[in-house]
Design an enzyme around this catalytic site. Structure first.
Site, PDB file in Angstrom:
ATOM      1  N   GLY A  59       0.832  -1.192   0.000  1.00 10.94           N
ATOM      2  CA  GLY A  59       0.000   0.000   0.000  1.00 10.94           C
ATOM      3  C   GLY A  59       0.866   1.242   0.000  1.00 10.94           C
TER       4      GLY A  59
ATOM      5  CD  GLN B 247       3.229   5.703   2.722  1.00 12.92           C
ATOM      6  OE1 GLN B 247       2.224   5.204   2.223  1.00 12.92           O
ATOM      7  NE2 GLN B 247       4.208   4.970   3.241  1.00 12.92           N
TER       8      GLN B 247
ATOM      9  CB  CYS C 112       4.950   1.867   7.620  1.00  6.67           C
ATOM     10  SG  CYS C 112       4.507   3.343   6.697  1.00  6.67           S
ATOM     11  CG  LEU C 113       6.550   0.783   1.658  1.00  8.57           C
ATOM     12  CD1 LEU C 113       5.932   1.143   0.311  1.00  8.57           C
ATOM     13  CD2 LEU C 113       7.692  -0.201   1.485  1.00  8.57           C
TER      14      LEU C 113
ATOM     15  CG  HIS D 107      -0.848   1.199   7.196  1.00  2.39           C
ATOM     16  ND1 HIS D 107       0.002   0.786   8.196  1.00  2.39           N
ATOM     17  CD2 HIS D 107      -0.089   1.923   6.335  1.00  2.39           C
ATOM     18  CE1 HIS D 107       1.219   1.252   7.952  1.00  2.39           C
ATOM     19  NE2 HIS D 107       1.190   1.944   6.827  1.00  2.39           N
ATOM     20  CD  GLU D 108      -0.949   2.603   2.719  1.00  2.00           C
ATOM     21  OE1 GLU D 108      -0.475   3.760   2.655  1.00  2.00           O
ATOM     22  OE2 GLU D 108      -0.243   1.625   3.003  1.00  2.00           O
TER      23      GLU D 108
ATOM     24  CG  HIS E 201       0.435   6.835   5.555  1.00  4.28           C
ATOM     25  ND1 HIS E 201       1.605   7.278   6.128  1.00  4.28           N
ATOM     26  CD2 HIS E 201       0.553   5.492   5.433  1.00  4.28           C
ATOM     27  CE1 HIS E 201       2.404   6.238   6.326  1.00  4.28           C
ATOM     28  NE2 HIS E 201       1.792   5.142   5.923  1.00  4.28           N
TER      29      HIS E 201
END
Length: 168
Positions: free
Chosen positions: A46, A51, A93-94, A135-136, A139
């Protein structure tokens, strides 16, 4: 399409709130395509526009195993309209590399959004897809997994980052 830089914690841009997309036009479609290429290159399941430094309410998710054939989910201006149950898994997470945090989320959600063509959609999600979408969406509000971590875990992670930066 282009691979964009993924911002990493503690970059202050990650804590900014994003805004709604007025319409899904060619510029937004270009951002979505860049996000897709960036996410798969990372690799991740995702990615939120925040991000990559774009403060727009856009998220993409592909929570399938490589063996499964499932479409990529693109959500523009996503809003969770229903949530039920509870699920708790360790999330990564990235933008917060090398940190896993166990987070309680809704097990099932319904999300209303626009897709990559600008059509309004309603998506029922369960399992990993529900977790990844939540989660996204976090962000988009400037919330990161480190915000769910205990005080001790967060401070240890910050110390590791600072130590790594000093070595550069």
């Amino acid at each position: 399409m282009a691979i964009r830089e993924i911002l990493t914690y503690p970059d202050p841009r990650l804590t900014k709130k994003s805004s709604d997309v007025a319409c899904v036009n060619d510029a937004i479609k270009s951002i979505i395509n860049d996000m897709i290429e960036t996410m798969y290159d990372a690799p991740g399941i995702g990615l939120a526009a925040t991000q990559i430094g774009i403060l727009k309410n856009i998220v993409i998710v592909d929570s399938c195993d490589k063996d499964e054939d499932s479409p990529l989910t693109v959500l523009v201006n996503p809003k969770i309209t229903h949530a039920q149950g509870e699920a708790s898994i360790e999330e990564g997470c990235l933008s917060v590399p090398n940190l896993l945090v166990k987070i309680k989320r809704a097990a099932e959600i319904v999300v209303r959004a626009f897709n990559a063509d600008g059509d309004e959609v309603e998506l029922q999600c369960g399992g990993l897809l529900a977790i990844a979408v939540q989660h996204e969406i976090d962000h988009l509000s400037g919330i990161l997994i480190v915000d769910y971590a205990s005080y001790l875990k967060r401070n240890l992670y910050l110390k590791k980052i600072k130590k790594r930066e000093l070595k550069k």
